[in-house]
Design a protein around this motif. Structure first.
Motif, PDB file in Angstrom:
ATOM      1  N   GLY A  37       0.795  -1.219   0.000  1.00 26.68           N
ATOM      2  CA  GLY A  37       0.000   0.000   0.000  1.00 26.68           C
ATOM      3  C   GLY A  37       0.830   1.272   0.000  1.00 26.68           C
ATOM      4  N   THR A  67       3.004   4.290  -1.418  1.00 24.73           N
ATOM      5  CA  THR A  67       2.960   5.013  -2.692  1.00 24.73           C
ATOM      6  C   THR A  67       4.389   5.341  -3.099  1.00 24.73           C
ATOM      7  N   GLN A  98      -5.102   2.736  -7.835  1.00 23.71           N
ATOM      8  CA  GLN A  98      -5.347   4.144  -7.559  1.00 23.71           C
ATOM      9  C   GLN A  98      -5.815   4.348  -6.119  1.00 23.71           C
ATOM     10  N   HIS A  99      -5.226   5.333  -5.468  1.00 23.13           N
ATOM     11  CA  HIS A  99      -5.555   5.658  -4.074  1.00 23.13           C
ATOM     12  C   HIS A  99      -7.002   6.116  -3.996  1.00 23.13           C
ATOM     13  N   GLU A 100      -7.747   5.587  -3.028  1.00 21.14           N
ATOM     14  CA  GLU A 100      -9.174   5.885  -2.931  1.00 21.14           C
ATOM     15  C   GLU A 100      -9.460   7.335  -2.520  1.00 21.14           C
ATOM     16  N   ASP A 101      -8.542   7.977  -1.797  1.00 25.20           N
ATOM     17  CA  ASP A 101      -8.759   9.345  -1.340  1.00 25.20           C
ATOM     18  C   ASP A 101      -8.183  10.400  -2.276  1.00 25.20           C
ATOM     19  N   TYR A 157      -2.447   9.581  -6.653  1.00 28.25           N
ATOM     20  CA  TYR A 157      -1.519   8.625  -6.061  1.00 28.25           C
ATOM     21  C   TYR A 157      -1.958   7.189  -6.324  1.00 28.25           C
ATOM     22  N   LYS A 160      -1.332   3.165  -4.840  1.00 31.05           N
ATOM     23  CA  LYS A 160      -0.782   2.259  -3.838  1.00 31.05           C
ATOM     24  C   LYS A 160      -0.055   1.128  -4.555  1.00 31.05           C
TER      25      LYS A 160
END
Length: 109
Positions: free
Chosen positions: A34, A36, A78-81, A85, A87
């Motif tokens: 996870g 980045t 793709q980062h959920e937030d 970014y 992961k």
């Protein structure tokens, strides 16, 4: 580890077509799924490479480029937030390679 053990470990790692920074990225991502690319650059988990080297190495370990296929050892999600970014996690192939190296390294002295 003795000098002989270190030489054997180096030979073992040379069986794969990876650079030192690529090995470090694989091992860090294996221990910290996870992460980045920004995490890898900003935290002192890697002992070599510039931010550009790290980004290029992650691309090579993953899907590659249009003119040069990647190794398929890392996948980016793709980062959920924050969609800027991604992961990093190991693929099944990446996990298998890291486990193989760890298993063989346990017996080196």
């Amino acid at each position: 580890m003795t000098l002989k053990g270190l030489i054997k470990l180096t030979q073992l790692m040379q069986e794969q077509p990876l650079t030192v920074i690529q090995w470090q990225i694989l091992l860090v991502v294996a221990e910290n799924p996870g992460e980045t690319i920004t995490d890898l650059v900003n935290v002192d988990k890697l002992t070599c490479g510039t931010p550009s080297d790290i980004a290029v190495s992650v691309k090579r370990l993953g899907e590659g480029r249009h003119d040069r296929p990647g190794l398929g050892l890392i996948k980016k999600v793709q980062h959920e937030d924050d969609g800027r970014y991604f992961k990093l996690t190991l693929t099944a192939k990446g996990k298998k390679l890291v486990e193989k190296i760890k298993q063989k390294a346990r017996y080196l002295k």
